[in-house]
Design a protein around this motif. Structure first.
Motif, PDB file in Angstrom:
ATOM      1  N   SER A 182       0.841  -1.212   0.000  1.00 20.96           N
ATOM      2  CA  SER A 182       0.000   0.000   0.000  1.00 20.96           C
ATOM      3  C   SER A 182       0.867   1.249   0.000  1.00 20.96           C
ATOM      4  O   SER A 182       0.525   2.257  -0.629  1.00 20.96           O
ATOM      5  CB  SER A 182      -0.883   0.071   1.242  1.00 20.96           C
ATOM      6  N   GLU A 183       1.985   1.173   0.731  1.00 17.11           N
ATOM      7  CA  GLU A 183       2.872   2.332   0.807  1.00 17.11           C
ATOM      8  C   GLU A 183       3.414   2.696  -0.576  1.00 17.11           C
ATOM      9  O   GLU A 183       3.440   3.861  -0.951  1.00 17.11           O
ATOM     10  CB  GLU A 183       4.032   1.973   1.737  1.00 17.11           C
ATOM     11  N   VAL A 184       3.816   1.663  -1.326  1.00 21.22           N
ATOM     12  CA  VAL A 184       4.339   1.907  -2.674  1.00 21.22           C
ATOM     13  C   VAL A 184       3.234   2.514  -3.546  1.00 21.22           C
ATOM     14  O   VAL A 184       3.440   3.506  -4.244  1.00 21.22           O
ATOM     15  CB  VAL A 184       4.882   0.605  -3.313  1.00 21.22           C
ATOM     16  N   ILE A 185       2.036   1.926  -3.455  1.00 21.07           N
ATOM     17  CA  ILE A 185       0.920   2.428  -4.273  1.00 21.07           C
ATOM     18  C   ILE A 185       0.617   3.885  -3.901  1.00 21.07           C
ATOM     19  O   ILE A 185       0.420   4.739  -4.762  1.00 21.07           O
ATOM     20  CB  ILE A 185      -0.331   1.546  -4.103  1.00 21.07           C
ATOM     21  N   GLN A 186       0.632   4.153  -2.604  1.00 22.93           N
ATOM     22  CA  GLN A 186       0.351   5.511  -2.133  1.00 22.93           C
ATOM     23  C   GLN A 186       1.375   6.499  -2.702  1.00 22.93           C
ATOM     24  O   GLN A 186       1.033   7.587  -3.144  1.00 22.93           O
ATOM     25  CB  GLN A 186       0.372   5.537  -0.593  1.00 22.93           C
ATOM     26  N   LYS A 187       2.632   6.087  -2.716  1.00 24.05           N
ATOM     27  CA  LYS A 187       3.697   6.973  -3.225  1.00 24.05           C
ATOM     28  C   LYS A 187       3.513   7.226  -4.724  1.00 24.05           C
ATOM     29  O   LYS A 187       3.714   8.330  -5.208  1.00 24.05           O
ATOM     30  CB  LYS A 187       5.067   6.360  -2.936  1.00 24.05           C
ATOM     31  N   ILE A 188       3.116   6.176  -5.446  1.00 24.31           N
ATOM     32  CA  ILE A 188       2.871   6.349  -6.884  1.00 24.31           C
ATOM     33  C   ILE A 188       1.705   7.318  -7.093  1.00 24.31           C
ATOM     34  O   ILE A 188       1.762   8.233  -7.901  1.00 24.31           O
ATOM     35  CB  ILE A 188       2.542   4.998  -7.562  1.00 24.31           C
ATOM     36  N   ARG A 189       0.648   7.106  -6.307  1.00 30.07           N
ATOM     37  CA  ARG A 189      -0.545   7.957  -6.472  1.00 30.07           C
ATOM     38  C   ARG A 189      -0.233   9.407  -6.169  1.00 30.07           C
ATOM     39  O   ARG A 189      -0.691  10.315  -6.857  1.00 30.07           O
ATOM     40  CB  ARG A 189      -1.671   7.472  -5.561  1.00 30.07           C
ATOM     41  N   THR A 190       0.584   9.630  -5.128  1.00 27.85           N
ATOM     42  CA  THR A 190       0.930  11.004  -4.772  1.00 27.85           C
ATOM     43  C   THR A 190       1.661  11.669  -5.935  1.00 27.85           C
ATOM     44  O   THR A 190       1.356  12.798  -6.309  1.00 27.85           O
ATOM     45  CB  THR A 190       1.865  11.012  -3.534  1.00 27.85           C
ATOM     46  N   LEU A 191       2.601  10.940  -6.524  1.00 28.40           N
ATOM     47  CA  LEU A 191       3.383  11.530  -7.613  1.00 28.40           C
ATOM     48  C   LEU A 191       2.548  11.726  -8.876  1.00 28.40           C
ATOM     49  O   LEU A 191       2.753  12.673  -9.623  1.00 28.40           O
ATOM     50  CB  LEU A 191       4.551  10.615  -7.944  1.00 28.40           C
ATOM     51  N   ALA A 192       1.612  10.806  -9.098  1.00 22.03           N
ATOM     52  CA  ALA A 192       0.839  10.874 -10.344  1.00 22.03           C
ATOM     53  C   ALA A 192      -0.275  11.913 -10.265  1.00 22.03           C
ATOM     54  O   ALA A 192      -0.782  12.346 -11.278  1.00 22.03           O
ATOM     55  CB  ALA A 192       0.240   9.510 -10.651  1.00 22.03           C
ATOM     56  N   ARG A 193      -0.620  12.313  -9.070  1.00 16.01           N
ATOM     57  CA  ARG A 193      -1.784  13.194  -8.935  1.00 16.01           C
ATOM     58  C   ARG A 193      -1.525  14.535  -9.617  1.00 16.01           C
ATOM     59  O   ARG A 193      -0.389  14.992  -9.718  1.00 16.01           O
ATOM     60  CB  ARG A 193      -2.161  13.371  -7.470  1.00 16.01           C
ATOM     61  N   LYS A 194      -2.625  15.107 -10.055  1.00 18.71           N
ATOM     62  CA  LYS A 194      -2.543  16.379 -10.752  1.00 18.71           C
ATOM     63  C   LYS A 194      -3.191  17.381  -9.818  1.00 18.71           C
ATOM     64  O   LYS A 194      -4.399  17.463  -9.728  1.00 18.71           O
ATOM     65  CB  LYS A 194      -3.377  16.236 -12.020  1.00 18.71           C
ATOM     66  N   GLY A 195      -2.380  18.032  -9.051  1.00 22.07           N
ATOM     67  CA  GLY A 195      -2.987  18.935  -8.078  1.00 22.07           C
ATOM     68  C   GLY A 195      -2.344  20.293  -8.100  1.00 22.07           C
ATOM     69  O   GLY A 195      -1.373  20.518  -8.809  1.00 22.07           O
ATOM     70  N   ASP A 196      -2.902  21.185  -7.325  1.00 21.15           N
ATOM     71  CA  ASP A 196      -2.308  22.507  -7.216  1.00 21.15           C
ATOM     72  C   ASP A 196      -1.121  22.433  -6.268  1.00 21.15           C
ATOM     73  O   ASP A 196      -0.983  21.483  -5.506  1.00 21.15           O
ATOM     74  CB  ASP A 196      -3.343  23.495  -6.683  1.00 21.15           C
ATOM     75  N   ILE A 197      -0.294  23.442  -6.332  1.00 18.43           N
ATOM     76  CA  ILE A 197       0.881  23.492  -5.463  1.00 18.43           C
ATOM     77  C   ILE A 197       0.413  23.581  -4.005  1.00 18.43           C
ATOM     78  O   ILE A 197      -0.473  24.348  -3.671  1.00 18.43           O
ATOM     79  CB  ILE A 197       1.739  24.715  -5.827  1.00 18.43           C
ATOM     80  N   GLU A 198       0.983  22.698  -3.177  1.00 16.66           N
ATOM     81  CA  GLU A 198       0.597  22.672  -1.766  1.00 16.66           C
ATOM     82  C   GLU A 198       1.832  22.922  -0.930  1.00 16.66           C
ATOM     83  O   GLU A 198       2.701  22.061  -0.817  1.00 16.66           O
ATOM     84  CB  GLU A 198       0.090  21.265  -1.442  1.00 16.66           C
ATOM     85  N   LEU A 199       1.915  24.095  -0.371  1.00 19.73           N
ATOM     86  CA  LEU A 199       3.105  24.417   0.415  1.00 19.73           C
ATOM     87  C   LEU A 199       2.980  23.910   1.833  1.00 19.73           C
ATOM     88  O   LEU A 199       1.930  24.050   2.446  1.00 19.73           O
ATOM     89  CB  LEU A 199       3.292  25.930   0.457  1.00 19.73           C
ATOM     90  N   GLN A 200       4.053  23.302   2.321  1.00 26.34           N
ATOM     91  CA  GLN A 200       4.054  22.845   3.699  1.00 26.34           C
ATOM     92  C   GLN A 200       5.497  22.741   4.194  1.00 26.34           C
ATOM     93  O   GLN A 200       6.417  22.658   3.382  1.00 26.34           O
ATOM     94  CB  GLN A 200       3.356  21.499   3.807  1.00 26.34           C
ATOM     95  N   PRO A 201       5.699  22.752   5.494  1.00 26.99           N
ATOM     96  CA  PRO A 201       7.060  22.553   5.982  1.00 26.99           C
ATOM     97  C   PRO A 201       7.463  21.111   5.732  1.00 26.99           C
ATOM     98  O   PRO A 201       6.712  20.190   6.057  1.00 26.99           O
ATOM     99  CB  PRO A 201       6.950  22.834   7.495  1.00 26.99           C
ATOM    100  N   LEU A 202       8.621  20.918   5.087  1.00 25.78           N
ATOM    101  CA  LEU A 202       9.017  19.566   4.687  1.00 25.78           C
ATOM    102  C   LEU A 202      10.378  19.195   5.237  1.00 25.78           C
ATOM    103  O   LEU A 202      11.265  20.041   5.324  1.00 25.78           O
ATOM    104  CB  LEU A 202       9.125  19.502   3.165  1.00 25.78           C
ATOM    105  N   ASP A 203      10.552  17.914   5.538  1.00 28.22           N
ATOM    106  CA  ASP A 203      11.871  17.371   5.800  1.00 28.22           C
ATOM    107  C   ASP A 203      12.356  16.829   4.457  1.00 28.22           C
ATOM    108  O   ASP A 203      11.778  15.864   3.931  1.00 28.22           O
ATOM    109  CB  ASP A 203      11.756  16.256   6.851  1.00 28.22           C
ATOM    110  N   VAL A 204      13.362  17.463   3.875  1.00 30.80           N
ATOM    111  CA  VAL A 204      13.826  17.057   2.544  1.00 30.80           C
ATOM    112  C   VAL A 204      14.312  15.602   2.567  1.00 30.80           C
ATOM    113  O   VAL A 204      14.211  14.885   1.572  1.00 30.80           O
ATOM    114  CB  VAL A 204      14.943  18.017   2.046  1.00 30.80           C
ATOM    115  N   GLY A 205      14.791  15.170   3.727  1.00 25.99           N
ATOM    116  CA  GLY A 205      15.226  13.774   3.877  1.00 25.99           C
ATOM    117  C   GLY A 205      14.080  12.820   3.560  1.00 25.99           C
ATOM    118  O   GLY A 205      14.264  11.819   2.851  1.00 25.99           O
ATOM    119  N   ASP A 206      12.869  13.142   4.033  1.00 33.97           N
ATOM    120  CA  ASP A 206      11.701  12.290   3.758  1.00 33.97           C
ATOM    121  C   ASP A 206      11.357  12.288   2.269  1.00 33.97           C
ATOM    122  O   ASP A 206      10.964  11.264   1.714  1.00 33.97           O
ATOM    123  CB  ASP A 206      10.473  12.790   4.540  1.00 33.97           C
TER     124      ASP A 206
END
Ligand code: ATP
Ligand code: MG
Length: 361
Positions: A182-206
């Protein structure tokens, strides 16, 4: 004679004059426009939620000559709406306020914006497409393990001396493998999604770790050894997760391509994520491929420059736009020994600027 559509509007919001360009743009005759309400041309709320300001407020003499710019939705005679930028200048003539409104049709620039976003998405999906085969493999492993454990559990159930502990163990493995898939699928879905820019504080390591999971099988298939050296407790960066993932994914896939011709033992790609002395974060992707000739160094960040048969030539151009939009920098250099390194620096907690699409060639 003016080459821009211009109308004048009186204090009652009635059109007193419209030039030839306005007539051409809106499709009304001069007679239809004269005396009509300005709301006939601008009936819908604009981007800022404003109507073309119709009521005079305050002392007109104080605001005479001041011009304001708004983006509004305009409507043509045939009922078709379009985005328009209006630049309104107020004058006082015989104690009456008069507005001169210059109109520019923004349809074309909105179309360019839309196309740019589509292109960024297309490049991302195309990178994912390159990974499709290896991702299928990545998913096959946990699915095979799930099947194996489910069959074992069935057997335990059927046997007279069913061992509860064994059964529990098999079910726990099923849950773990399911989570992994599920984690792999979730990561694929996140990358494939077509969304607006969502700004948030990020850990670049993650961000880098997420991509490491996705490219894991691809690296194996291509015989590339990957090393990820990511500092703990990195400063947070203000950014869009998907866009930064897109940058890291392209750098890694480029590096995998770059080491393709190396002897198997030399196919190594190292990624480091470090905090900079100024509190920002630096990602470095280092390969020991062929490196970059002086000529290439100049061109690689241009849109549509590619030396690959299947390449779009958009990866680095889009990456540069994304990174500069985050207030950071991306550049390449040849290593002392072999190959090239690509560096990305991101400032700590800096806001995103506008325009995240490929740069023009
Ligand atoms: N690590 C590298 N070593 C050597 N050359 C590189 C490296 N990374 C990029 N290049 C060169 O820069 C070019 C442009 O890269 P870019 O990522 O923009 O496009 P691409 O990989 O060709 O296509 P895509 O749009 O699919 O990413 C590549 O075609 C390649 O010639
Ligand atoms: Mg690329």
């Amino acid at each position: 004679m003016m080459p821009v559509p211009i109308v004048t509007v009186d204090h009652r919001n009635q059109i007193t004059f419209a030039n030839a360009r306005t007539i051409e743009l809106f499709g009304y005759t001069r007679e239809q426009l004269a005396g009509a309400s300005a709301e006939m041309l601008f009936p819908i709320r604009g981007v800022g939620g404003d109507h073309l300001e119709v009521e005079e407020r305050g002392d007109a003499s104080q605001i005479a000559g001041v011009s304001t710019t708004q983006v509004l939705v305009a409507r043509r005679r045939d009922g078709v709406g379009f985005p328009a930028e209006t630049n309104t200048t107020k004058y006082t003539v015989h104690d009456q306020v008069l507005r001169i409104i210059a109109i520019s049709d923004r349809s074309a620039s909105q179309e360019v914006d839309r196309n740019r976003k589509e292109l960024v998405h297309l490049a991302r999906v195309s990178s994912l497409g390159e990974l499709a085969g290896s991702l299928a493999h990545e998913l096959k492993q946990p699915l095979t393990a799930i099947l194996f454990n489910a069959q074992a559990a069935q057997k335990y159930m059927e046997s007279e001396t069913a061992d509860k502990a064994e059964l529990r163990g098999a079910l726990e493995d099923i849950v773990t493998d399911n989570r992994r898939a599920s984690e792999v699928i979730q990561k694929i879905r996140t990358l494939a999604r077509k969304g607006d820019i969502e700004l948030q504080p990020l850990d670049v390591g993650d961000v880098v770790r997420d991509i490491a999971v996705l490219v894991h099988s691809d690296a194996l298939t291509r015989g590339v050894r990957t090393r990820f050296d990511i500092s703990e407790n990195l400063a947070m960066v203000w950014g869009d997760r998907v866009q930064l993932q897109q940058v890291v994914l392209n750098l890694l896939l480029n590096a995998f391509d770059a080491v393709k011709e190396c002897a198997p033992a030399e196919r190594v790609v190292e990624t480091t994520v470090r905090e900079e002395p100024d509190g920002g974060v630096r990602i470095t992707v280092k390969d020991n491929g062929l490196g970059l000739t002086v000529d290439k160094m100049d061109k690689i960040f241009r849109a549509f420059f590619t030396t690959k048969l299947q390449g779009l030539g958009l990866g680095l151009s889009i990456s540069r736009t994304i990174i500069t939009g985050h207030g950071g920098r991306i550049w390449a250099e040849n290593n002392n020994g072999k190959g090239a390194s690509f560096h990305v620096t991101l400032p700590q907690g800096t806001g995103l600027r506008q325009g995240c699409g490929p740069q023009s060639p």
